[in-house]
Design an enzyme around this catalytic site. Structure first.
Site, short mmCIF file in Angstrom:
data_model
loop_
_atom_site.label_atom_id
_atom_site.label_comp_id
_atom_site.label_asym_id
_atom_site.label_seq_id
_atom_site.Cartn_x
_atom_site.Cartn_y
_atom_site.Cartn_z
N TYR A 89 0.88 -1.48 -0.01
CA TYR A 89 -0.13 -0.45 0.11
C TYR A 89 0.85 0.64 0.08
O TYR A 89 0.60 2.29 -0.86
CB TYR A 89 -0.28 -0.34 1.19
CG TYR A 89 -1.84 -1.48 1.26
CD1 TYR A 89 -2.51 -2.17 0.23
CD2 TYR A 89 -1.97 -1.49 2.81
CE1 TYR A 89 -3.24 -2.98 0.41
CE2 TYR A 89 -3.67 -2.61 2.73
CZ TYR A 89 -3.87 -2.92 1.73
OH TYR A 89 -4.54 -3.87 1.65
N HIS A 140 -0.55 -11.68 2.10
CA HIS A 140 -1.16 -10.91 1.36
C HIS A 140 -2.45 -11.30 -0.61
O HIS A 140 -1.87 -11.60 -0.63
CB HIS A 140 -0.83 -9.60 0.31
CG HIS A 140 -1.25 -8.51 0.42
ND1 HIS A 140 -0.93 -7.29 0.59
CD2 HIS A 140 -2.37 -7.77 0.33
CE1 HIS A 140 -2.23 -5.96 0.13
NE2 HIS A 140 -2.84 -6.65 0.39
N1 LIG Z 1 -6.55 -8.51 -0.18
C1 LIG Z 1 -6.93 -7.26 0.78
O1 LIG Z 1 -5.44 -8.12 1.29
C2 LIG Z 1 -7.44 -6.03 0.68
C3 LIG Z 1 -8.11 -6.04 0.36
C4 LIG Z 1 -8.62 -4.94 -0.43
C5 LIG Z 1 -8.66 -4.64 1.05
N2 LIG Z 1 -8.09 -4.21 1.75
C6 LIG Z 1 -7.78 -4.05 3.30
O2 LIG Z 1 -9.44 -3.46 4.26
C7 LIG Z 1 -9.56 -2.30 4.29
C8 LIG Z 1 -11.15 -1.67 3.64
O3 LIG Z 1 -11.51 -1.66 2.31
P1 LIG Z 1 -12.49 -1.99 1.16
O4 LIG Z 1 -12.34 -2.88 0.64
O5 LIG Z 1 -13.41 -2.15 2.09
O6 LIG Z 1 -12.49 -0.50 0.88
P2 LIG Z 1 -12.12 1.33 2.07
O7 LIG Z 1 -10.59 0.90 2.09
O8 LIG Z 1 -12.72 0.63 3.43
O9 LIG Z 1 -12.85 1.62 0.63
C9 LIG Z 1 -13.58 2.77 1.03
C10 LIG Z 1 -14.37 3.36 0.08
O10 LIG Z 1 -16.17 3.81 0.05
C11 LIG Z 1 -15.59 5.39 -0.06
N3 LIG Z 1 -15.82 5.95 1.83
C12 LIG Z 1 -15.26 5.26 2.64
N4 LIG Z 1 -16.73 6.27 4.12
C13 LIG Z 1 -17.53 6.80 2.81
C14 LIG Z 1 -18.57 7.43 3.39
N5 LIG Z 1 -19.21 7.38 4.39
N6 LIG Z 1 -19.08 7.78 2.74
C15 LIG Z 1 -19.14 8.21 1.37
N7 LIG Z 1 -17.90 6.72 0.19
C16 LIG Z 1 -17.17 6.79 1.98
C17 LIG Z 1 -13.67 5.97 0.83
O11 LIG Z 1 -13.36 6.72 -0.46
P3 LIG Z 1 -13.34 7.94 0.23
O12 LIG Z 1 -11.51 8.06 0.53
O13 LIG Z 1 -13.54 8.98 -0.57
O14 LIG Z 1 -13.84 7.94 1.66
C18 LIG Z 1 -13.67 4.41 -0.35
O15 LIG Z 1 -13.37 4.31 -1.62
C19 LIG Z 1 -8.76 -1.20 3.09
O16 LIG Z 1 -8.19 -0.10 3.72
C20 LIG Z 1 -6.87 -2.99 3.60
O17 LIG Z 1 -6.70 -2.34 4.53
C21 LIG Z 1 -6.99 -5.75 2.36
#
Ligand SMILES: NC(=O)c1ccc[n+]([C@@H]2O[C@H](COP(=O)([O-])OP(=O)(O)OC[C@H]3O[C@@H](n4cnc5c(N)ncnc54)[C@H](OP(=O)(O)O)[C@@H]3O)[C@@H](O)[C@H]2O)c1
Length: 312
Positions: free
Chosen positions: A58, A117
């Site tokens: 990341y 990962h």
């Molecule tokens: N395979 C893996 O190991 C893997 C893959 C994916 C993710 N992850 C991990 O999991 C974490 C969570 O990932 P995720 O895939 O669930 O996505 P996320 O990182 O939680 O992304 C959420 C998305 O929604 C938007 N967002 C967040 N809060 C919001 C709100 N209140 N209103 C409107 N938009 C909102 C964010 O954009 P804004 O910045 O504009 O708020 C972002 O684009 C990652 O950060 C990472 O640490 C791991």
């Protein structure tokens, strides 16, 4: 903030984990400054979040290290999860090298949860046999406390890798894709993690589809086209409108986080953002009570066959 015991790790963790990857990478993907990303981490810490997920891939580990250092956070007051990539190249020596580099960037001498990962089903057996022993060695040396694995949800929408790996009973922590649109983990993963007391962190609770209405309509259409959603059960002009009519949900994002948080078997829900207002809203959501049972039941029923989308 609410806290819970993180499965068999015994760690006391906040129910919200700050995700430093995902689409926003704490704002780095939207060209936010390092100071703005560090401010996001500080805001989460101030709200009581004590679980931070990052990864060497990341390029946010340095920001996490800087944020913790500048606030003088005691090492035993924070749970750090980071990950080792394997897709380009991997060997036991590279695991050690990667871990040492992560420790340096994070400014610490141990990692609480060190994950492999984004493991795909075809790679799992090789990584278990050839790479996992290096994780065990680092754990024996005290550089890692617990070992985890994260899945490649977009390519593995029904959790084949986790279904293959959990019977080995070597993973203390798993990172699982789960949300309103793809609830397959309820049957495919959680019964096994609960039985083994494996700690579960959820990713994809919101991702993009549940935070952008036009993407939601497209995802629902995909499910209808694949015969995994009954078109008579959704109003395409007002998708999931009943959630607002029948609950106090303030937004679909709010409902999505609450839906995940109260799923039996889930310990931590990851939330990533580069936007301070979104972060505050998400903290509030994850501390609200569950959605009314009727709304939860409807969401479980409508998406009972859905497996073709991840919410990407
Ligand atoms: N395979 C893996 O190991 C893997 C893959 C994916 C993710 N992850 C991990 O999991 C974490 C969570 O990932 P995720 O895939 O669930 O996505 P996320 O990182 O939680 O992304 C959420 C998305 O929604 C938007 N967002 C967040 N809060 C919001 C709100 N209140 N209103 C409107 N938009 C909102 C964010 O954009 P804004 O910045 O504009 O708020 C972002 O684009 C990652 O950060 C990472 O640490 C791991």
């Amino acid at each position: 903030m609410d806290y819970t015991t993180f499965g068999r790790t015994g760690l006391n963790v906040s129910v919200m984990g700050l995700g430093c990857g995902g689409p926003s990478r704490i704002g780095q993907s939207a060209e936010k400054s390092d100071a703005e990303s560090i401010a996001i981490i500080h805001q989460a810490l101030a709200a009581g979040v004590n679980f931070i997920d990052t990864a060497e891939a990341y390029r946010t580990e340095t920001l996490v290290g800087a944020a913790l250092k500048s606030k003088g956070v005691a090492r035993d007051k924070i749970v750090i999860s980071t990950k080792k990539s394997y897709r380009r190249e991997i060997s036991p020596a590279l695991v050690r090298e990667g871990l040492e580099a992560s420790l340096k960037r994070l400014g610490t001498d141990y990692i609480d949860i060190y994950n492999l990962h984004g493991v795909g089903p075809l790679d799992y057996a090789r990584l278990r046999d050839e790479i996992l022993p290096a994780f065990f060695q680092l754990r024996a040396e005290g550089k890692i406390r617990f070992i985890g694995v994260s899945e490649m949800f977009n390519d593995d929408k029904t959790h084949q890798m986790l279904r293959d790996s959990l019977p080995d009973d070597v993973w203390d922590v798993v990172m699982v894709g789960f949300n309103i649109l793809n609830q397959t983990a309820r049957e495919q993963v959680f019964p096994q993690t609960v039985a083994q007391d494996v700690a579960v962190q959820i990713m994809f609770a919101v991702r993009r589809t549940l935070s952008q209405p036009e993407k939601l309509v497209a995802a629902l259409q995909t499910l209808i086209d694949q015969g995994q959603l009954d078109p008579t059960e959704v109003d395409m002009d007002n998708p999931l409108g009943f959630v607002f009519e029948e609950s106090d949900a303030t937004s679909l994002v709010d409902a999505a986080y609450r839906f995940c948080r109260y799923e039996p078997g889930v310990h931590v829900v990851l939330s990533g953002t580069g936007n301070p207002d979104h972060l505050q809203a998400n903290i509030d959501s994850l501390c609200r009570p569950p959605l009314p049972e009727g709304v939860g039941q409807k969401l479980r029923h409508i998406f009972r066959h859905a497996r073709a989308v991840t919410g990407q």
